[in-house]
Design a protein around this motif. Sequence first.
Motif, PDB file in Angstrom:
ATOM      1  N   LEU A 146      -6.042   6.057  -7.977  1.00  0.00           N
ATOM      2  CA  LEU A 146      -7.475   6.078  -9.544  1.00  0.00           C
ATOM      3  C   LEU A 146      -7.461   7.137 -10.679  1.00  0.00           C
ATOM      4  O   LEU A 146      -7.704   6.623 -11.872  1.00  0.00           O
ATOM      5  N   GLU A 147      -6.889   8.197 -11.071  1.00  0.00           N
ATOM      6  CA  GLU A 147      -6.712   9.410 -11.833  1.00  0.00           C
ATOM      7  C   GLU A 147      -5.294   9.144 -12.664  1.00  0.00           C
ATOM      8  O   GLU A 147      -5.741   9.046 -13.916  1.00  0.00           O
ATOM      9  N   ALA A 152     -13.778  -4.245 -11.170  1.00  0.00           N
ATOM     10  CA  ALA A 152     -12.643  -5.154 -11.696  1.00  0.00           C
ATOM     11  C   ALA A 152     -11.474  -4.929 -12.080  1.00  0.00           C
ATOM     12  O   ALA A 152     -10.371  -5.340 -11.346  1.00  0.00           O
ATOM     13  N   LYS A 153     -11.494  -3.030 -11.310  1.00  0.00           N
ATOM     14  CA  LYS A 153      -9.905  -2.628 -11.275  1.00  0.00           C
ATOM     15  C   LYS A 153      -9.779  -2.011 -10.334  1.00  0.00           C
ATOM     16  O   LYS A 153      -8.215  -2.050  -9.972  1.00  0.00           O
ATOM     17  N   MET A 154     -10.624  -2.775  -8.981  1.00  0.00           N
ATOM     18  CA  MET A 154     -10.620  -2.023  -8.056  1.00  0.00           C
ATOM     19  C   MET A 154      -9.230  -2.951  -6.798  1.00  0.00           C
ATOM     20  O   MET A 154      -9.070  -2.446  -6.055  1.00  0.00           O
ATOM     21  N   PRO A 155      -9.333  -4.168  -6.786  1.00  0.00           N
ATOM     22  CA  PRO A 155      -8.268  -4.983  -6.311  1.00  0.00           C
ATOM     23  C   PRO A 155      -6.564  -4.778  -7.060  1.00  0.00           C
ATOM     24  O   PRO A 155      -6.711  -4.326  -5.759  1.00  0.00           O
ATOM     25  N   ARG A 156      -6.944  -4.171  -7.490  1.00  0.00           N
ATOM     26  CA  ARG A 156      -5.581  -3.812  -8.321  1.00  0.00           C
ATOM     27  C   ARG A 156      -5.401  -1.987  -7.714  1.00  0.00           C
ATOM     28  O   ARG A 156      -4.065  -1.701  -6.454  1.00  0.00           O
ATOM     29  N   VAL A 157      -6.386  -1.361  -7.594  1.00  0.00           N
ATOM     30  CA  VAL A 157      -6.441   0.070  -7.204  1.00  0.00           C
ATOM     31  C   VAL A 157      -5.844   0.120  -5.267  1.00  0.00           C
ATOM     32  O   VAL A 157      -5.267   0.433  -4.749  1.00  0.00           O
ATOM     33  N   MET A 158      -6.685  -0.936  -4.679  1.00  0.00           N
ATOM     34  CA  MET A 158      -6.419  -0.637  -3.402  1.00  0.00           C
ATOM     35  C   MET A 158      -5.137  -1.461  -3.156  1.00  0.00           C
ATOM     36  O   MET A 158      -4.626  -1.612  -2.545  1.00  0.00           O
ATOM     37  N   GLU A 159      -4.405  -2.804  -3.626  1.00  0.00           N
ATOM     38  CA  GLU A 159      -2.942  -3.188  -3.703  1.00  0.00           C
ATOM     39  C   GLU A 159      -1.770  -1.725  -3.718  1.00  0.00           C
ATOM     40  O   GLU A 159      -1.154  -2.365  -2.717  1.00  0.00           O
ATOM     41  N   LEU A 160      -1.924  -1.554  -5.110  1.00  0.00           N
ATOM     42  CA  LEU A 160      -1.386  -0.138  -5.189  1.00  0.00           C
ATOM     43  C   LEU A 160      -1.229   0.693  -4.225  1.00  0.00           C
ATOM     44  O   LEU A 160      -0.573   1.717  -3.588  1.00  0.00           O
ATOM     45  N   THR A 161      -2.760   1.647  -3.432  1.00  0.00           N
ATOM     46  CA  THR A 161      -2.818   2.277  -2.697  1.00  0.00           C
ATOM     47  C   THR A 161      -1.418   1.789  -1.341  1.00  0.00           C
ATOM     48  O   THR A 161      -1.778   2.507  -0.656  1.00  0.00           O
ATOM     49  N   ARG A 162      -2.803   0.517  -0.693  1.00  0.00           N
ATOM     50  CA  ARG A 162      -1.004   0.280   0.024  1.00  0.00           C
ATOM     51  C   ARG A 162       0.197  -0.200   0.140  1.00  0.00           C
ATOM     52  O   ARG A 162       1.395   0.453   0.728  1.00  0.00           O
ATOM     53  N   ILE A 218      -6.736  -3.023   7.850  1.00  0.00           N
ATOM     54  CA  ILE A 218      -7.625  -3.914   7.670  1.00  0.00           C
ATOM     55  C   ILE A 218      -8.407  -3.086   6.067  1.00  0.00           C
ATOM     56  O   ILE A 218      -8.897  -1.880   7.001  1.00  0.00           O
ATOM     57  N   GLU A 219      -9.103  -3.187   4.710  1.00  0.00           N
ATOM     58  CA  GLU A 219      -9.491  -2.209   4.212  1.00  0.00           C
ATOM     59  C   GLU A 219      -9.837  -3.149   3.007  1.00  0.00           C
ATOM     60  O   GLU A 219     -10.067  -4.275   3.025  1.00  0.00           O
ATOM     61  N   SER A 220     -11.370  -2.535   3.379  1.00  0.00           N
ATOM     62  CA  SER A 220     -12.169  -2.615   2.020  1.00  0.00           C
ATOM     63  C   SER A 220     -12.737  -1.400   1.289  1.00  0.00           C
ATOM     64  O   SER A 220     -12.385  -0.189   1.749  1.00  0.00           O
ATOM     65  N   TYR A 221     -13.634  -1.829   0.384  1.00  0.00           N
ATOM     66  CA  TYR A 221     -14.180  -0.840   0.002  1.00  0.00           C
ATOM     67  C   TYR A 221     -15.776  -0.994  -1.092  1.00  0.00           C
ATOM     68  O   TYR A 221     -16.188  -2.411  -0.925  1.00  0.00           O
ATOM     69  N   GLU A 222     -16.082  -0.017  -0.901  1.00  0.00           N
ATOM     70  CA  GLU A 222     -17.889   0.015  -1.831  1.00  0.00           C
ATOM     71  C   GLU A 222     -17.819   0.673  -2.578  1.00  0.00           C
ATOM     72  O   GLU A 222     -16.803   1.975  -2.819  1.00  0.00           O
ATOM     73  N   VAL A 223     -18.379   0.903  -4.562  1.00  0.00           N
ATOM     74  CA  VAL A 223     -18.273   1.860  -4.494  1.00  0.00           C
ATOM     75  C   VAL A 223     -20.097   1.890  -5.579  1.00  0.00           C
ATOM     76  O   VAL A 223     -20.676   1.479  -5.358  1.00  0.00           O
TER      77      VAL A 223
END
Length: 126
Positions: free
Chosen positions: A51-52, A94-104, A120-125
Amino acid sequence: MKFLMNENGFTGNLPYGELLVSSNEEYGFRPYQLLVSSLAVCSGGVMRKVLERMRMPAEDIQIEVKEVIRIEEEANLVSKIHLHFILKGQIDPAKMPRVMELTRKNCSMVRSVEHSIEIIESYEVV
């Protein structure tokens, strides 16, 4: 690392301090708790960096372990863990799918178990 047996489990003397590990949580952290914690916190730390780098620093990240499935018949093998990230800040959904992909992709703990434990990874903002 070195772990020494004590009357209720083991004690690890690590650079940060003493770590008590026991199958009885009255005497220390249970091994599966440490496994789940490692996965959650490694993911959270990587997510924070991602994210940073994407110029969306999080004000706060909370990680809830929604589910841990263990198979009793197979020595309580951990088969599934659901990590749910709650993010606070100016984060573009809109950028969260990429954030999740890079995190994994960059979490060494998740990568170490990805073929043996379903993560399993999920998120909420918020």
